[in-house]
Design a protein around this motif. Sequence first.
Motif, PDB file in Angstrom:
ATOM      1  N   THR A  22       0.831  -1.213   0.000  1.00 17.25           N
ATOM      2  CA  THR A  22       0.000   0.000   0.000  1.00 17.25           C
ATOM      3  C   THR A  22       0.859   1.254   0.000  1.00 17.25           C
ATOM      4  O   THR A  22       0.544   2.240  -0.671  1.00 17.25           O
ATOM      5  N   LYS A  23       1.958   1.242   0.758  1.00 16.62           N
ATOM      6  CA  LYS A  23       2.870   2.387   0.771  1.00 16.62           C
ATOM      7  C   LYS A  23       3.483   2.614  -0.606  1.00 16.62           C
ATOM      8  O   LYS A  23       3.642   3.759  -1.048  1.00 16.62           O
ATOM      9  N   ILE A  24       3.815   1.522  -1.297  1.00 17.54           N
ATOM     10  CA  ILE A  24       4.435   1.642  -2.623  1.00 17.54           C
ATOM     11  C   ILE A  24       3.428   2.179  -3.636  1.00 17.54           C
ATOM     12  O   ILE A  24       3.744   3.055  -4.451  1.00 17.54           O
ATOM     13  N   LEU A  25       2.191   1.682  -3.579  1.00 10.98           N
ATOM     14  CA  LEU A  25       1.172   2.107  -4.538  1.00 10.98           C
ATOM     15  C   LEU A  25       0.716   3.535  -4.305  1.00 10.98           C
ATOM     16  O   LEU A  25       0.192   4.190  -5.203  1.00 10.98           O
ATOM     17  N   GLY A  26       0.861   4.030  -3.062  1.00 20.89           N
ATOM     18  CA  GLY A  26       0.534   5.422  -2.771  1.00 20.89           C
ATOM     19  C   GLY A  26      -0.857   5.596  -2.193  1.00 20.89           C
ATOM     20  O   GLY A  26      -1.646   4.658  -2.071  1.00 20.89           O
ATOM     21  N   LYS A  27      -1.169   6.853  -1.827  1.00 21.06           N
ATOM     22  CA  LYS A  27      -2.426   7.167  -1.156  1.00 21.06           C
ATOM     23  C   LYS A  27      -3.643   7.001  -2.051  1.00 21.06           C
ATOM     24  O   LYS A  27      -4.767   6.897  -1.572  1.00 21.06           O
ATOM     25  N   LYS A  28      -3.432   6.979  -3.352  1.00 17.75           N
ATOM     26  CA  LYS A  28      -4.563   6.843  -4.266  1.00 17.75           C
ATOM     27  C   LYS A  28      -5.310   5.549  -4.019  1.00 17.75           C
ATOM     28  O   LYS A  28      -6.519   5.462  -4.199  1.00 17.75           O
ATOM     29  N   GLN A  29      -4.587   4.503  -3.595  1.00 19.37           N
ATOM     30  CA  GLN A  29      -5.223   3.218  -3.305  1.00 19.37           C
ATOM     31  C   GLN A  29      -6.201   3.333  -2.145  1.00 19.37           C
ATOM     32  O   GLN A  29      -7.078   2.496  -1.975  1.00 19.37           O
ATOM     33  N   SER A  34      -9.680   3.339  -9.440  1.00 20.07           N
ATOM     34  CA  SER A  34     -10.155   3.062 -10.787  1.00 20.07           C
ATOM     35  C   SER A  34     -10.700   1.638 -10.816  1.00 20.07           C
ATOM     36  O   SER A  34     -10.586   0.886  -9.841  1.00 20.07           O
ATOM     37  N   PHE A  35     -11.294   1.241 -11.959  1.00 16.96           N
ATOM     38  CA  PHE A  35     -11.796  -0.135 -12.074  1.00 16.96           C
ATOM     39  C   PHE A  35     -10.677  -1.139 -11.835  1.00 16.96           C
ATOM     40  O   PHE A  35     -10.851  -2.140 -11.136  1.00 16.96           O
ATOM     41  N   PHE A  36      -9.538  -0.885 -12.426  1.00 15.40           N
ATOM     42  CA  PHE A  36      -8.402  -1.804 -12.320  1.00 15.40           C
ATOM     43  C   PHE A  36      -7.928  -1.914 -10.872  1.00 15.40           C
ATOM     44  O   PHE A  36      -7.679  -2.997 -10.363  1.00 15.40           O
ATOM     45  N   GLU A  37      -7.792  -0.779 -10.212  1.00 10.65           N
ATOM     46  CA  GLU A  37      -7.335  -0.783  -8.823  1.00 10.65           C
ATOM     47  C   GLU A  37      -8.367  -1.419  -7.899  1.00 10.65           C
ATOM     48  O   GLU A  37      -8.009  -2.060  -6.907  1.00 10.65           O
ATOM     49  N   TYR A  38      -9.644  -1.252  -8.221  1.00 10.17           N
ATOM     50  CA  TYR A  38     -10.708  -1.844  -7.415  1.00 10.17           C
ATOM     51  C   TYR A  38     -10.628  -3.374  -7.472  1.00 10.17           C
ATOM     52  O   TYR A  38     -10.676  -4.059  -6.452  1.00 10.17           O
ATOM     53  N   VAL A  39     -10.486  -3.924  -8.681  1.00  8.34           N
ATOM     54  CA  VAL A  39     -10.380  -5.381  -8.856  1.00  8.34           C
ATOM     55  C   VAL A  39      -9.129  -5.910  -8.173  1.00  8.34           C
ATOM     56  O   VAL A  39      -9.151  -6.935  -7.485  1.00  8.34           O
ATOM     57  N   THR A  40      -8.029  -5.187  -8.342  1.00  8.83           N
ATOM     58  CA  THR A  40      -6.769  -5.614  -7.732  1.00  8.83           C
ATOM     59  C   THR A  40      -6.868  -5.631  -6.214  1.00  8.83           C
ATOM     60  O   THR A  40      -6.403  -6.563  -5.554  1.00  8.83           O
ATOM     61  N   ILE A  68       2.792  -9.994  -6.855  1.00 11.25           N
ATOM     62  CA  ILE A  68       2.482  -9.825  -8.272  1.00 11.25           C
ATOM     63  C   ILE A  68       1.321  -8.856  -8.451  1.00 11.25           C
ATOM     64  O   ILE A  68       1.368  -7.935  -9.277  1.00 11.25           O
ATOM     65  N   PHE A  69       0.255  -9.049  -7.636  1.00 11.17           N
ATOM     66  CA  PHE A  69      -0.910  -8.180  -7.738  1.00 11.17           C
ATOM     67  C   PHE A  69      -0.600  -6.760  -7.266  1.00 11.17           C
ATOM     68  O   PHE A  69      -1.314  -5.822  -7.610  1.00 11.17           O
ATOM     69  N   GLY A  70       0.455  -6.613  -6.461  1.00 11.44           N
ATOM     70  CA  GLY A  70       0.870  -5.274  -6.078  1.00 11.44           C
ATOM     71  C   GLY A  70       1.785  -4.640  -7.110  1.00 11.44           C
ATOM     72  O   GLY A  70       1.753  -3.427  -7.326  1.00 11.44           O
ATOM     73  N   PHE A  71       2.590  -5.484  -7.781  1.00  9.59           N
ATOM     74  CA  PHE A  71       3.551  -4.993  -8.762  1.00  9.59           C
ATOM     75  C   PHE A  71       2.849  -4.516 -10.038  1.00  9.59           C
ATOM     76  O   PHE A  71       3.201  -3.484 -10.610  1.00  9.59           O
ATOM     77  N   VAL A  72       1.832  -5.262 -10.480  1.00 11.40           N
ATOM     78  CA  VAL A  72       1.141  -4.913 -11.727  1.00 11.40           C
ATOM     79  C   VAL A  72       0.479  -3.537 -11.646  1.00 11.40           C
ATOM     80  O   VAL A  72       0.651  -2.714 -12.559  1.00 11.40           O
ATOM     81  N   PRO A  73      -0.307  -3.213 -10.575  1.00 10.64           N
ATOM     82  CA  PRO A  73      -0.872  -1.856 -10.498  1.00 10.64           C
ATOM     83  C   PRO A  73       0.179  -0.764 -10.456  1.00 10.64           C
ATOM     84  O   PRO A  73      -0.038   0.338 -10.964  1.00 10.64           O
ATOM     85  N   PHE A  74       1.339  -1.060  -9.858  1.00 12.54           N
ATOM     86  CA  PHE A  74       2.422  -0.082  -9.805  1.00 12.54           C
ATOM     87  C   PHE A  74       2.912   0.234 -11.216  1.00 12.54           C
ATOM     88  O   PHE A  74       3.100   1.399 -11.578  1.00 12.54           O
ATOM     89  N   ILE A  75       3.112  -0.810 -12.020  1.00 16.40           N
ATOM     90  CA  ILE A  75       3.565  -0.619 -13.402  1.00 16.40           C
ATOM     91  C   ILE A  75       2.492   0.102 -14.225  1.00 16.40           C
ATOM     92  O   ILE A  75       2.779   1.014 -15.004  1.00 16.40           O
TER      93      ILE A  75
END
Length: 286
Positions: A22-29, A34-40, A68-75
């Motif tokens: 969560t820290k890596i993905l940022g406060k937006k999470q 978004s739809f993608f972040e919601y599913v992830t 993996i599920f954390g890395f993909v949203p980051f990319i």
Amino acid sequence: MPEWLDVVLRSFLFIAVLFLITKILGKKQLTELSFFEYVTGITIGSVAGEVIMGLDGSMWNGVISILIFGFVPFIVGMISLKSKKFRDYVEGKGTIFIKDGKVMEDNLKKERYTADELLELLRRKDVFQVADVEFAVLESTGDLSVLLKKENRPVTVKDLGLASPNEKESQTVIMDGLVLDEPLSTAGRNRRWLETELDKLNVSIENVYLAQVDTYGQLTVDLFDDKIKVASPQEKPLLLAMIKKCQADLELFSLATESEEVKKMYHHNALKIEKVKNKLTPYLKN
């Protein structure tokens, strides 16, 4: 190892892993998804819960899956910053619901919104009549942004043609009865000033739950005991009273002197102070 201890260890491990992701993905999470972040986010939570309680499965396989599920949203987030087309596809675009004061029925149907749901979204924005709205768009996050018609917008200082000073954020200088020196210094004040202001209010620091210094340098306090009433800050009213007194003194001096030249000087300066008073009165009244 006992099952209960295994569950405890898995729980602490995945708390740490999820916190880091969560820290890596940022406060937006944590706010607008978004739809993608919601599913992830849902998937990560499901995987974590299954691995924590699924004692027959491999814990490290679960860790790899979550990484993996954390890395993909980051990319995806990094690519979205550089490509608007990609960002629009992944995160979606806003949909106009009202344009030029008219409801766009086709767009409502496209997003599967009814008229009742549109009215509910407007009420959340304190808008109770569609006729008051010039433009409204459903953002990709599901929030409705509303622009009222010109005649229905609140009057601002700019509309009145008045000059408004820039305001700074209030500084919390006391919390739970303890003085916070850094915000006090940021406000340009010190402990001696704070103690003097509290003495004026007949309040001790230990009795103050919260105290703030506003943009005008005034101290406002909230006490632990809500039954005790605290006087409002008097700096601005006192300043207004001093300005009025200066104007009255000049008018008095003008009447008292026999010299026409001096009389004009006093009267001229009294008029200048009156102009200043008229401009400052809206800001100096409590």
